[in-house]
Design a protein around this motif. Structure first.
Motif, PDB file in Angstrom:
ATOM      1  N   TYR A  88       1.427  -1.639   0.229  1.00 11.45           N
ATOM      2  CA  TYR A  88       0.628  -0.030   0.335  1.00 11.45           C
ATOM      3  C   TYR A  88       0.852   1.125  -0.235  1.00 11.45           C
ATOM      4  N   SER A 142      -5.830  -0.698  -1.729  1.00  8.62           N
ATOM      5  CA  SER A 142      -6.212   0.122   0.001  1.00  8.62           C
ATOM      6  C   SER A 142      -6.386  -0.993   0.784  1.00  8.62           C
ATOM      7  N   LYS A 143      -5.983  -0.322   1.686  1.00  5.58           N
ATOM      8  CA  LYS A 143      -6.361  -1.231   3.211  1.00  5.58           C
ATOM      9  C   LYS A 143      -7.836  -1.560   3.115  1.00  5.58           C
ATOM     10  N   ASP A 149      -7.461  -2.242  -6.615  1.00  5.83           N
ATOM     11  CA  ASP A 149      -8.281  -1.612  -7.832  1.00  5.83           C
ATOM     12  C   ASP A 149      -7.944  -1.538  -8.949  1.00  5.83           C
TER      13      ASP A 149
END
Ligand code: SF4
Ligand code: SF4
Length: 98
Positions: free
Chosen positions: A55, A64-65, A73
């Motif tokens: 990340y 993303s976390k 994504d």
């Protein structure tokens, strides 16, 4: 070149009002850009320890976390493989696009 229809939609009248980087919403000033990618990172969530190094290092900010794991994504991942290299436990492997 800026599409006139997009400028009108966002009420942007000057070049200086456009974002400097890829921070705009998809579909407004930018389009999905991963159509040319030939490999993609796949995370084995059983191996992932949630350190979030991937990340931190993803140059496109597309990881993303999510709880204690990650989500990627794929609309914007460019397939550079940095996340695979940085993952110390080998949770991310680059796989061929199908
Ligand atoms: S670097 Fe590896 S272990 Fe750490 S969050 Fe990313 S996938 Fe999980
Ligand atoms: S392959 Fe590159 S762009 Fe895609 S998630 Fe990994 S570091 Fe980010």
């Amino acid at each position: 070149m800026i599409k006139p229809s997009l400028v009108k939609k966002e009420k942007i009248t000057k070049l200086s009002e456009l974002p400097a980087g890829g921070s705009a919403k998809a579909g407004v000033l930018i389009d999905k850009n991963a159509g040319w990618r030939n490999i993609r990172p796949v995370c084995d969530k059983e191996k992932c320890i949630g350190c979030f190094q991937c990340y931190m290092y993803c140059p496109d900010g597309v990881i993303s976390k999510a709880e204690k794991k990650i989500e990627i994504d794929y609309d914007f991942c460019k397939g550079c493989g940095i996340c695979e290299k940085i993952c110390k436990v080998g949770a991310i492997k680059m796989e061929d696009e199908r």
